[in-house]
Motif scaffolding. Structure first.
Motif, short mmCIF file in Angstrom:
data_model
loop_
_atom_site.label_atom_id
_atom_site.label_comp_id
_atom_site.label_asym_id
_atom_site.label_seq_id
_atom_site.Cartn_x
_atom_site.Cartn_y
_atom_site.Cartn_z
N ASN A 79 0.81 -1.22 0.00
CA ASN A 79 0.00 0.00 0.00
C ASN A 79 0.84 1.27 0.00
N SER A 80 2.13 1.12 0.13
CA SER A 80 3.02 2.28 0.19
C SER A 80 3.25 2.86 -1.20
N THR A 81 3.94 3.98 -1.25
CA THR A 81 4.23 4.65 -2.51
C THR A 81 5.72 4.98 -2.58
N THR A 82 6.17 5.19 -3.79
CA THR A 82 7.56 5.60 -3.98
C THR A 82 7.85 6.90 -3.24
N GLU A 83 6.91 7.82 -3.28
CA GLU A 83 7.10 9.13 -2.62
C GLU A 83 7.27 8.97 -1.11
N LEU A 84 6.49 8.08 -0.50
CA LEU A 84 6.60 7.88 0.94
C LEU A 84 7.93 7.23 1.30
N TRP A 85 8.33 6.23 0.52
CA TRP A 85 9.64 5.60 0.76
C TRP A 85 10.76 6.64 0.67
N GLU A 86 10.69 7.48 -0.35
CA GLU A 86 11.73 8.50 -0.50
C GLU A 86 11.75 9.46 0.67
N LYS A 87 10.57 9.81 1.18
CA LYS A 87 10.50 10.72 2.32
C LYS A 87 11.11 10.09 3.57
N VAL A 88 10.77 8.83 3.84
CA VAL A 88 11.31 8.14 5.01
C VAL A 88 12.83 8.00 4.91
N LEU A 89 13.30 7.57 3.76
CA LEU A 89 14.74 7.41 3.59
C LEU A 89 15.47 8.75 3.63
N ARG A 90 14.83 9.80 3.15
CA ARG A 90 15.46 11.12 3.15
C ARG A 90 15.68 11.61 4.58
N VAL A 91 14.69 11.44 5.43
CA VAL A 91 14.83 11.90 6.82
C VAL A 91 15.68 10.93 7.63
N ASN A 92 15.34 9.64 7.59
CA ASN A 92 15.92 8.66 8.50
C ASN A 92 17.33 8.22 8.15
N LEU A 93 17.71 8.36 6.89
CA LEU A 93 19.03 7.90 6.48
C LEU A 93 19.86 9.01 5.83
N LEU A 94 19.32 9.62 4.77
CA LEU A 94 20.06 10.70 4.12
C LEU A 94 20.31 11.84 5.09
N GLY A 95 19.34 12.14 5.96
CA GLY A 95 19.52 13.20 6.94
C GLY A 95 20.69 12.95 7.87
N TYR A 96 20.90 11.69 8.24
CA TYR A 96 22.03 11.35 9.12
C TYR A 96 23.35 11.59 8.40
N TYR A 97 23.37 11.20 7.13
CA TYR A 97 24.56 11.45 6.31
C TYR A 97 24.83 12.95 6.20
N LEU A 98 23.80 13.74 5.92
CA LEU A 98 23.99 15.17 5.72
C LEU A 98 24.50 15.86 6.98
N THR A 99 23.91 15.55 8.12
CA THR A 99 24.36 16.19 9.37
C THR A 99 25.79 15.80 9.69
N ALA A 100 26.10 14.51 9.51
CA ALA A 100 27.47 14.06 9.78
C ALA A 100 28.45 14.70 8.82
N ARG A 101 28.09 14.76 7.54
CA ARG A 101 28.99 15.33 6.54
C ARG A 101 29.30 16.79 6.83
#
Length: 253
Positions: free
Chosen positions: A105-127
């Motif tokens: 029932n999920s969407t590509t947009e929702l997956w991208e949002k979750v990964l952007r905050v939960n994973l990419l965000g960690y990379y960005l802050t650390a970088r």
């Protein structure tokens, strides 16, 4: 001699997702241990409440509304830290989202949002914050993962995948920043916060507790104390590690 590996009372630490739940607990725990706290969240009012409570414990606190899924917002926030406090010693990557929905029932947009905050965000802050730690010759990063990274989570494949990414990211970042900056990961289980109550009733939580060997739900301070340990002198020879804080509900190998 300045300790390269340990949080000092003169240091500053960034905590993301600090408005409520685990992030608030972490901020309160650190408030009496460092000179400066930089608290980020998307929720302005509860973030200010956390800041007030931290100031009552003697900490100097700066707050900023930051969505860690947005690179420009992080860049602006880091520039503000540099102007106000200089380099920081510690980063606690805690911000995250968990919209419950099945894979089908999920969407590509929702997956991208979750990964952007939960994973990419960690990379960005650390970088963006790690270079200052390297310049200073000392620092520590603690990423908040989840037991879901190891055991999966119904209605949360996107969340579990993002947290598994955090665990793996922690290991590689630790290798790249050693020996100057230590990087570790704390993985909470069921915790006494608002997040699990989005999908669980109190009866559901009581039932889940039956599967926790320690016989209770986790408290924010349980996680906060482990975060404090990873930032402190007793963890000076620990990097690239993940630890479960879940009362034994999931025993990591």
């Amino acid at each position: 001699m300045v300790s390269r590996s340990s949080l000092l009372s003169t240091d500053a630490v960034v905590v993301t997702g600090a408005a409520q739940g685990l992030g608030r607990g972490i901020a309160l725990h650190l408030a009496g241990r460092c000179a400066g706290l930089i608290l980020w969240d998307v929720l302005a009012s509860p973030l200010e409440k956390t800041a007030e409570d931290c100031r009552a414990r003697g900490a100097r606190v700066l707050t900023r509304v930051v969505d860690i899924g947005e690179e420009k917002q992080i860049h602006t926030a880091v520039e503000a830290i540099s102007a106000e406090l200089g380099d920081v010693f510690g980063l606690v990557n805690n911000a995250g989202i968990f919209p419950r929905i099945s894979v089908l029932n999920s969407t590509t947009e929702l997956w991208e949002k979750v990964l952007r905050v939960n994973l990419l965000g960690y990379y960005l802050t650390a970088r963006m914050l790690a270079p200052g730690m390297l310049r200073a010759g000392r620092g520590a990063i603690v990423n908040v993962g989840s037991t879901a990274a190891f055991r999966g989570h119904p209605q949360g494949a996107h969340y579990a995948a993002s947290k598994a990414g955090v665990v793996s990211f922690t290991k590689t970042l630790a290798l790249e920043l050693a020996p100057t900056v230590r990087v570790n990961c704390v993985n909470p289980g069921l915790s006494d916060t608002a997040q699990p109550r989005i999908a669980m009733s109190e009866d559901d939580i009581c039932e889940a507790i039956q599967n926790i060997p320690m016989g209770r739900i986790g408290q924010p301070d349980d996680v906060a104390r482990v975060v404090g340990f990873f930032l402190g002198p007793d963890a000076s020879f620990i990097t690239g590690q993940s630890i479960g804080v879940n009362g034994g509900a999931w025993m990591m190998p």
